[in-house]
Motif scaffolding. Structure first.
Motif, mmCIF file in Angstrom:
data_model
loop_
_atom_site.group_PDB
_atom_site.id
_atom_site.type_symbol
_atom_site.label_atom_id
_atom_site.label_comp_id
_atom_site.label_asym_id
_atom_site.label_seq_id
_atom_site.Cartn_x
_atom_site.Cartn_y
_atom_site.Cartn_z
ATOM 1 N N ARG A 261 0.813 -1.219 0.000
ATOM 2 C CA ARG A 261 0.000 0.000 0.000
ATOM 3 C C ARG A 261 0.845 1.267 0.000
ATOM 4 O O ARG A 261 0.296 2.370 -0.028
ATOM 5 N N GLN B 184 -9.258 6.752 5.603
ATOM 6 C CA GLN B 184 -9.487 5.359 5.244
ATOM 7 C C GLN B 184 -8.273 4.853 4.472
ATOM 8 O O GLN B 184 -7.853 5.507 3.503
ATOM 9 N N ARG C 25 -5.868 3.384 1.966
ATOM 10 C CA ARG C 25 -5.983 3.143 0.538
ATOM 11 C C ARG C 25 -5.806 1.661 0.221
ATOM 12 O O ARG C 25 -5.170 0.925 0.969
ATOM 13 N N MET C 26 -6.357 1.260 -0.916
ATOM 14 C CA MET C 26 -6.125 -0.101 -1.373
ATOM 15 C C MET C 26 -4.786 -0.148 -2.102
ATOM 16 O O MET C 26 -4.343 0.867 -2.645
ATOM 17 N N TRP D 279 -7.052 -0.727 -8.025
ATOM 18 C CA TRP D 279 -7.383 -1.075 -6.638
ATOM 19 C C TRP D 279 -7.402 -2.591 -6.539
ATOM 20 O O TRP D 279 -8.118 -3.252 -7.263
ATOM 21 N N ALA E 264 -8.263 -5.629 -3.968
ATOM 22 C CA ALA E 264 -8.867 -5.965 -2.676
ATOM 23 C C ALA E 264 -8.505 -7.399 -2.318
ATOM 24 O O ALA E 264 -8.906 -8.334 -3.004
ATOM 25 N N THR F 151 -8.287 -8.078 1.288
ATOM 26 C CA THR F 151 -8.772 -8.236 2.664
ATOM 27 C C THR F 151 -10.282 -7.987 2.688
ATOM 28 O O THR F 151 -10.833 -7.379 1.775
ATOM 29 N N THR G 8 -11.919 -5.934 4.488
ATOM 30 C CA THR G 8 -12.192 -4.491 4.504
ATOM 31 C C THR G 8 -12.150 -3.928 3.091
ATOM 32 O O THR G 8 -13.031 -3.172 2.677
ATOM 33 N N ASP G 9 -11.116 -4.282 2.342
ATOM 34 C CA ASP G 9 -10.985 -3.770 0.974
ATOM 35 C C ASP G 9 -12.077 -4.335 0.069
ATOM 36 O O ASP G 9 -12.612 -3.636 -0.795
ATOM 37 N N ARG G 10 -12.397 -5.607 0.271
ATOM 38 C CA ARG G 10 -13.487 -6.199 -0.526
ATOM 39 C C ARG G 10 -14.782 -5.447 -0.252
ATOM 40 O O ARG G 10 -15.567 -5.177 -1.158
ATOM 41 N N THR H 77 -15.026 -2.335 0.689
ATOM 42 C CA THR H 77 -14.917 -1.023 0.035
ATOM 43 C C THR H 77 -15.272 -1.138 -1.444
ATOM 44 O O THR H 77 -16.007 -0.318 -1.991
ATOM 45 N N GLN H 78 -14.735 -2.162 -2.103
ATOM 46 C CA GLN H 78 -15.015 -2.337 -3.529
ATOM 47 C C GLN H 78 -16.474 -2.701 -3.785
ATOM 48 O O GLN H 78 -17.088 -2.239 -4.738
#
Lengths: 266, 533, 401
Positions: free
Chosen positions: A81, A190, A192-193, B367, B369, B371, B373-375, B377-378
Motif C-alpha cells: 500500500r 481510510q 488506501r487499497m 485497486w 482488494a 482483505t 475491509t478492501d473487498r 470497500t469495492q
C-alpha cells in the motif's frame, strides 16, 4: 530535510465478535486470519499522505510490529500500500507482553532502525484490547511529546506537525516540533487499497524479522517477564437477573410497552 | 391453519416489488410450509363459484425482483417470506454438501449462517446433524449465486434463475439447485431431483405425489447460447428440474429447494482497473477473458456511471467514504480472480497488470482488494453505482413523477460484444438520450440504463429497448439475461421467440395450471395464457 | 522461566483448556499412552485455560519480582482529580473517591486527591474533594497546569509518586486520563489497567484486583500488578456512584510547587469547544439501537421512537463502525456511560462492553429476537420478537396518544 515515519501496527483477530458455545460456556474459535488493527490502518494512511504531500522531499515510512511470524504477511501488505520497509519483532520472549513490555519492545525496535525516527504514528487503540496505552507510553519511553486521538492531520512542514485532536472539552488545533508520537482516531482517514504494481513489488520487498537479542532487548523487560500486570482470572460474566417478559402478539406487546413507558416516566 | 387475510392498507407494501411498479390484490397469505401452501390453494379453489375460475395467485419471496414478477395482478398474494426454515443437510460421496431449505430463506442470512457456522438446526435429523458437524469442521462453504440484492430469497432466485457478478464463473442459479418440491395450482406436488427425470426429446413425463402422470409437450424453440433468463428453459432431453427453475412462478410454487454448496476458494482477489475510454475497456475484456481462466467476474462501469458516482460522492455523506476516482480515468472494469493459492493468484495478477498496460491502463492506478475491509470497500463502490443513479432519477421524478429508470438486461454471444456496444452507443446518441451503463461485461451482458429527463425521453427509451430486443435477438442473444421476464419484459419475449412459441409456452403452462392461476401476467399477457388473443 | 506451565502430574488430558482458549494457545499432545495439555506459540497468557482446568494443573508462571524497591514502603490510595475547562473537578473524580474510600478503609491507609490547576482556578475544588472522602489533597497551582498537557501532568505526578510512594493511583478514563495515565506508567515502569469496571482488594494479599472486559466483552479479566508500584487503573465515568458530600469531613491540604524546568512541548493554537448537541451521557431517556435493527433504513423509525419519547438516540459500537451513526451516539465501554431513567434497547445483543456502559440506567426495556441475548440479563423488561415490528407498533400507539 528527510522525514522518517514509523507506523506501529498490531495484528488483531479479523472480528472481535467472539462467539460463546452455549453448551460449554467457552469461546468458539473462528480460526480466521488476523488483520491489521483498523486504527493502525488509519495511522498508515496518514503516514502515506505525509509521504504523498512531501512533493519531492524524501519521506520514508517504516511499519513496525511485534507479533508472531505470520504477522510478516500483514507488514508486506502495508508495503504493497505504500510503506517503504517493515520490521517485525518476533520471539517467544515477547509473548504475553502487557502494554509496558510492548512499549519496551517497540522502543528497542525503533532504536534498531538504521535511520533516526522523526514521527511515530500509532492507532489510538487496538480493537482487541481497547487500552489506548501504547502511543502515550511510547512518547514517555522515547521522551518525546505525544498527541493522542488525532482526528485530522494538517501536515508536516519544516519539522513541525499540525493536527486537530479530540479532547474532553471538544477539539484542539495543536502543533508540535518533531520528533513526536501521534495516535490517530479510526475515522481520521481510510486506508488506501494497494495497486497491482504495489502488490507485485511488495512480494520482492524484504520484511525484516528480528528476535529480542537482535534488537538488543533485555528479556527481563519483554513479554510475560517484563509485564507488571498479570491476568489472574478470566471468566464468563453471569447474568444477573431475569427480566420480566412481555408476551403476546405484537399489538399486545406494543400496548403493554406503551403502558410501561408511561408508568416509568410518570 | 394459515389465514387468508384481506389485503388491507396494512399490507399495501405487498402490492409492489423492487421494480417500483404496483399491482392490485384482494387477499394475502403467509404460509409457513408446503402443507400451508396447499391449504391456501385449496381454500381459494373452494371459494371459487361453482364451475368458475379460482382466484389468480401471485407468489412472492423477498420482493427484490426487477421485472415485477412478484407484483400481483388481482386475486391472491401468497408471500413465502415466513417459509424460511433450514430443513436438513447431506453430503454425497464426492464430499459435496446439499442443503435443504424452504423458499423464504434469505440469501444474506444463508451466507451469514454459513460464515459464522450458525445454521438453525431445529428439527434436523441425526444424519443432517452429522453432516453439519463435518461441514463445520471442514473448509468454509458458500452458495455461489450472488445477485446484487443479497436480501433476495432462495425461492425467488430459483424462480427467476438469478445470476450475479460471479455467474461469469459459476453460471446462474440453475446449476446450483439439485432438487425442488413444486406445488401445482391444484395442490398436487411434484418432487424433482436433478438427474432422475429427463425428457425424451421434447416430451416430458412428470409424476405427481398423488400418482398422476402429466405428459407434457415442450415448446419447439432453440434457446440462445448466451446467459439467458427469458422464458422457459427448453432443450432436447432436458432435465425436468430445469423446467421449473426460471419459470417466473408460472408453473408451480416452489415449496422446498435443495441447493448445492461449494468450498470457498482459498484466494479471492478483486481488482478495479481503469481505462481512458470504452474502446480500451472492451478490448481489454476481450483479450483478458481467454487468458484468465480463474476469473470469477468481469464487471463494467461506463463513463457516465462513474461521473454520476463522482457527483454523488461529493454531495452525499452516505457516499463520502468511497475511494476517490482519479479524473484521468473514464471507465472501470472490475475483475475478480480466484485461486487455490497465493502464488497462482500472483501470476494471474501480473498477467492482468500486463494486459492492462497493453490497453492504455496503468497497473499503479488500480485497486486490489485482498482483505475483507478492501473487498467491502469495492463492493460498496460497485453497489453505489446503481444506487447513485437511482438517486439521480429520484431527483428528476420530483419534477416529473411519471419518469422511471429504464434498465436493459440483454446479453449476446462473446463475438458480438463490440457490435452490441456500438449499437447501444449509436442509437442512444441518435435519440439524444441520457444513459449510464454497467454490468456483467464478461457475459456480454450490460444493464444499459436510459435516464429520462422528461416524458418524451421515457417514451423514446422504451422504443429504443424494443429495437434493441430485435437486434439482440438477431445477434443470437437473450432479451432478459438475469432479471427474468416477469411482467415488464414480456413484450421483449414475444420479440425474441415469436407469437407461435409464446403460444406453445402458454399451452405448456395450461397443462400444469389449467386456470392460469399462477404468476398471472408473468411471461405472457393473461389473454395469451388463457389461450385467447 | 516465565510461561504457561502445565503440571503433568495433575493434567488429565481432558481438553477443556483447549476449548476455552480463544487464540489456539494450548493443545493436547500424546506422550506415550497419555495426553497432556501443552502451550503453543500462539498463547497470549490470558488465563482462560487456567480457569477452565478442573484439576488446577495449569498456571501462568512468572520469574520472581522484577521490581526494584520494597513494596511495603508504598502506602495510600491516590485519585487524580481532573478539572474541566471552567476549572471545576469532573464528577468522575468524586466517583473514584467514593470507591477508593471504601478500599482505603479496608486497607487501613489514607486516601489522597491530586489536584493540578491554574492560578485562576475556582477556590472550592479542594474542599469538594475532602467532602467526597479525601484525607489529603495535594494541590499544585501553576500556570503550566492551566491547560491539560499530558506530559507536564505526568512529570508532576511522577515526581510526587517517587517522593511519596503511593500504593495505588486511580484515574478517570476520560480522554485526558487515558493519555495521562500511560505517561505516568511508563515513566514509573509500572502496570496500568484500562477501563476497569470493578475494583476490589484481594483479601489475602491486599492487591488491587482490577476487572475489565476482554475479548470483545465476552470475557471479564481480573488483572493484578503484584510486584510493581504504584498499582494503577483508569475507570470510566459513571461506573461508580459519587458519594454524598460530607461537609463535616476535614482533611489536610499540601501545596506543592511544579519543577521549574518543566515546559509543555505541544502548542495549542485553537480550542474548539464541543458542540452543545444533546449528549447521550446526560440523557434522562434513551433509545439505544444495535445491529438487530437490520439496516440503516430502520434508523428513521428509531429516531421517531426517540422523538416521541423525548429521548436521545444511542447505539452500539458496530453501528458506529458501520458508519450508521456518529461516535457521539455510542454507548458502552468505548463510548459513553449512561444513566437514564428509561432506556429502551432495540436490537442490541448486549456484549459486556456495551452492558458496562448502561449499568447506571434505572429501567431497561429490551427488545430483541434472540431469547438468549445477554441484553435481557441487564433488563427489567424484555420483549422477545422482531424489533422492527414491535417498534412500529409501539410508535403507532405513542402517536395515537
Amino acid at each position: 530535510m528527510s522525514v522518517h515515519i514509523v507506523v506501529c501496527v498490531k495484528a488483531v483477530p479479523s472480528t472481535t465478535e467472539v462467539k460463546m458455545d452455549p453448551k460449554t460456556n467457552t469461546i468458539v474459535r473462528d480460526g480466521r486470519a488476523s488483520v491489521v488493527n483498523p486504527f493502525d490502518a488509519t495511522a498508515l494512511e496518514l503516514a502515506l499522505r505525509i509521504k504523498d504531500e512531501a512533493a519531492g522531499k524524501p519521506v520514508r515510512v517504516t511499519v513496525l510490529s511485534m507479533g508472531i511470524p505470520d504477522t510478516a504477511r500483514l507488514l508486506r501488505d502495508c508495503i504493497a500500500r505504500g510503506a517503504d520497509a517493515g520490521l517485525l519483532l518476533s520471539d517467544r520472549a515477547f509473548a504475553g507482553a502487557d502494554t509496558l513490555a510492548t512499549t519496551y519492545a517497540l522502543t528497542c525496535g525503533i532504536d534498531a532502525l538504521d535511520e533516526p525516527v522523526d514521527l511515530v504514528v500509532c492507532g489510538k487503540m487496538a480493537v482487541d484490547g481497547d487500552t489506548a496505552q501504547i502511543g502515550p507510553e511510547l512518547g514517555g519511553a522515547l521522551d518525546i511529546p505525544c498527541i493522542a486521538d488525532v482526528q485530522e492531520l494538517l501536515g508536516v512542514e519544516d519539522g513541525v506537525l499540525r493536527a486537530r485532536r479530540a479532547t474532553d472539552g471538544g477539539r484542539e488545533l495543536v502543533e508540535v516540533a518533531l520528533p513526536a508520537v501521534i495516535t490517530v482516531a479510526k475515522d481520521a482517514a481510510q486506508l488506501r487499497m494497494p495497486s497491482i504494481a504495489g502488490v507485485l513489488a511488495a512480494q520482492d520487498a524484504e520484511v525484516e524479522v528480528r528476535t529480542a537479542a537482535e534488537v538488543g532487548a533485555d528479556t527481563a523487560r519483554t513479554g510475560l517477564s517484563g509485564s507488571p500486570t498479570q491476568v489472574v482470572r478470566s471468566f464468563v460474566p453471569e447474568r444477573t437477573h431475569e427480566a420480566t417478559a412481555i408476551e403476546g402478539t405484537v399489538a399486545q406487546q406494543a400496548d403493554r410497552l406503551a403502558e410501561l413507558i408511561e408508568e416509568v416516566l410518570r | 391453519m394459515v389465514d387468508i387475510l384481506p389485503l388491507s392498507a396494512e399490507y399495501e407494501a405487498y402490492l409492489r416489488d423492487e421494480s417500483r411498479s404496483s399491482g392490485t390484490a384482494d387477499s394475502i397469505s403467509f404460509p409457513r410450509d408446503e402443507e400451508e401452501i396447499r391449504s391456501v390453494l385449496q381454500t381459494l379453489r373452494t371459494a371459487a363459484p361453482r364451475g368458475g375460475v379460482p382466484a389468480p395467485v401471485t407468489v412472492q419471496g423477498a420482493r427484490t425482483g426487477l421485472a415485477a414478477g412478484a407484483v400481483p395482478a388481482g386475486g391472491h398474494v401468497m408471500n413465502l417470506a415466513r417459509a424460511n426454515r433450514y430443513l436438513g443437510l447431506r453430503q454425497d460421496d464426492a464430499g459435496t454438501y446439499y442443503l435443504r431449505v424452504q423458499p423464504g430463506v434469505i440469501l444474506s442470512e444463508l451466507r451469514r449462517h454459513l460464515a459464522n457456522k450458525t445454521l438453525p438446526v431445529d428439527g434436523w435429523d441425526a444424519e443432517s446433524l452429522a453432516a453439519l458437524d463435518k461441514l463445520y469442521a471442514g473448509p468454509e462453504q458458500f452458495f455461489p449465486t450472488d445477485p446484487t440484492e443479497a436480501s433476495a430469497c432462495l425461492g425467488g432466485m430459483a424462480a427467476c434463475n438469478a445470476s450475479g457478478a460471479r455467474s461469469y464463473r459459476y453460471g446462474p442459479m440453475r446449476g446450483h439447485v439439485s432438487a425442488l418440491h413444486v406445488v401445482l395450482a391444484d395442490g398436487d406436488v411434484i418432487a424433482v431431483r436433478r438427474g432422475e427425470n429427463r425428457a425424451q426429446g421434447r416430451h416430458l413425463a412428470l409424476t405427481t405425489e398423488s400418482g398422476r402422470t402429466l405428459e407434457l409437450d415442450l415448446p419447439t424453440y432453440t434457446m440462445p447460447c448466451t446467459k439467458n433468463a427469458s422464458g422457459y428453459f427448453i432443450e432436447d432431453d432436458m432435465d425436468a428440474i430445469d423446467l421449473f427453475i426460471g419459470s417466473d412462478g408460472t408453473l408451480g410454487i416452489i415449496s422446498e429447494l435443495e441447493i448445492i454448496l461449494a468450498a470457498v476458494p482459498a484466494v479471492v482477489w478483486g481488482m478495479s482497473c481503469f481505462f481512458e475510454d470504452e474502446r480500451a475497456a472492451l478490448d481489454f475484456t476481450v483479450a483478458a477473458r481467454p487468458k484468465l481462466p480463474r476469473a470469477a467476474a468481469f464487471e463494467y462501469f461506463d463513463a457516465k456511471a462513474l461521473d454520476i458516482l463522482r457527483v454523488q460522492r461529493k454531495n452525499s455523506t452516505a457516499f463520502a467514504s468511497l475511494p476517490e476516482l482519479d479524473a484521468a480515468w473514464a471507465c472501470c472494469v472490475y475483475v475478480e480472480l480466484e485461486a487455490d493459492d497465493e502464488a497462482t493468484a500472483l501470476n494471474d495478477l501480473a498477467l492482468l497488470g500486463k494486459l492492462l498496460r497493453d490497453h492504455g491502463g496503468s497497473d499503479r492506478a488500480t485497486w486490489v482488494a485482498r482483505t475483507d475491509t478492501d473487498r467491502e470497500t469495492q463492493r460498496f463502490f460497485r453497489h453505489a453505482v446503481p444506487e447513485s443513479v437511482n438517486m439521480l432519477i429520484d431527483e428528476r421524478r420530483k419534477t416529473d413523477p411519471a419518469i422511471t429508470k429504464l434498465g436493459s438486461d440483454m446479453s449476446v454471444p462473446d463475438e458480438r460484444l463490440r457490435e452490441v456496444m456500438d449499437l447501444y452507443r449509436t442509437t442512444l446518441a441518435e435519440a439524444g438520450l441520457d444513459s449510464a451503463a454497467w454490468g456483467h461485461i464478461g457475459n456480454n451482458h450490460l444493464h444499459v440504463n436510459v435516464l429520462p429527463r422528461n416524458a418524451q425521453d421515457y417514451a423514446a427509451g422504451k422504443e429504443l429497448f424494443v429495437r434493441w430486443a430485435r437486434a439482440v435477438t438477431d445477434m443470437g442473444g437473450a432479451v432478459s439475461a438475469e432479471h427474468g421476464v416477469g411482467k415488464l419484459k414480456r413484450d421483449f419475449l414475444t420479440v425474441m421467440y415469436g407469437p407461435e412459441h409464446i403460444a406453445q409456452m402458454a399451452a405448456l403452462k395450461r397443462q400444469l395450471d389449467p386456470y392460469c392461476q399462477l404468476g398471472r401476467g408473468n411471461l405472457f399477457d393473461p389473454n395469451v395464457c388463457e389461450g385467447g388473443a | 522461566m516465565s510461561g504457561l506451565v502445565v503440571d503433568r502430574e495433575l493434567c488429565i488430558g481432558c481438553g477443556r483448556c483447549v476449548r476455552a482458549c480463544a487464540s489456539g494457545g494450548i493443545e493436547l499432545v500424546w506422550e506415550g499412552p497419555r495426553k497432556f495439555a501443552q502451550a503453543t506459540d500462539a498463547c497470549v497468557f490470558c488465563g482462560s485455560c487456567v480457569d477452565a482446568c478442573p484439576v488446577d494443573a495449569i498456571e501462568i508462571a512468572k520469574d520472581g519480582p522484577a521490581s526494584a524497591g520494597d513494596l511495603a514502603s508504598y502506602r495510600d490510595f491516590w485519585v487524580f482529580a481532573q478539572v474541566d475547562a471552567a476549572g471545576h473537578v469532573l464528577p468522575v473524580a468524586f466517583e473514584l473517591l467514593g470507591r477508593a474510600r471504601t478500599l482505603a478503609d479496608a486497607r487501613g491507609c489514607r486516601l489522597v486527591a491530586l489536584l493540578g490547576e491554574g492560578p485562576a482556578a475556582p477556590a472550592d475544588n479542594v474542599d469538594a474533594l475532602i467532602r467526597a472522602g479525601a484525607d489529603e489533597v495535594i494541590v499544585c497551582r501553576d500556570e503550566r497546569l492551566s491547560s491539560l498537557d499530558a506530559e507536564v501532568f505526568a512529570q508532576w505526578i511522577c515526581s510526587l509518586a517517587r517522593e511519596r510512594k503511593p500504593e495505588v493511583i486511580l484515574y478517570g478514563a476520560t480522554a485526558f486520563g487515558r493519555e495521562l495515565a500511560p505517561g505516568v506508567a511508563v515513566r514509573l515502569q509500572t502496570g496500568l489497567t484500562a477501563d476497569c469496571t470493578v475494583l476490589e482488594l484481594d483479601p489475602a494479599t491486599g492487591l488491587l484486583q482490577q476487572t475489565r472486559p476482554a475479548f470483545g466483552g465476552n470475557l471479564m479479566a481480573t488483572i493484578v500488578c503484584p510486584a510493581h508500584r504504584p498499582q494503577m487503573a483508569t475507570v470510566r465515568p459513571g461506573v461508580f456512584a459519587a458519594p454524598a458530600p460530607d461537609s463535616e469531613r476535614i482533611g489536610a491540604v499540601s501545596e506543592v510547587a511544579l519543577d521549574a524546568a518543566l515546559t509543555s512541548r505541544v502548542r495549542v493554537l485553537e480550542v474548539e469547544p464541543a458542540h452543545d448537541a444533546a449528549s447521550v451521557a446526560d440523557a434522562e431517556r434513551l433509545v439505544v439501537v444495535g445491529r438487530g435493527i437490520g439496516s440503516k433504513k430502520s434508523l428513521p423509525l428509531m429516531r421517531k421512537l426517540a422523538d416521541l419519547l423525548g429521548a436521545e438516540l444511542g447505539c452500539t459500537r458496530p453501528l458506529v463502525e458501520a458508519g450508521w451513526l456518529e461516535y457521539r451516539h455510542q454507548v458502552g465501554q468505548t463510548g459513553a456511560s449512561v444513566a437514564p431513567e428509561l432506556l429502551i434497547s432495540v436490537g442490541v445483543s448486549g456484549a459486556i462492553q456495551h452492558l458496562a456502559g448502561i449499568g447506571g440506567a434505572k429501567t431497561v426495556i429490551a427488545i430483541n429476537d434472540d431469547p438468549e441475548a445477554p441484553i435481557f440479563g441487564a433488563a427489567q423488561y424484555k420483549v422477545v420478537g422482531d424489533c422492527i415490528e414491535v417498534v412500529q407498533a409501539l410508535v403507532e400507539r405513542l402517536e395515537a396518544k
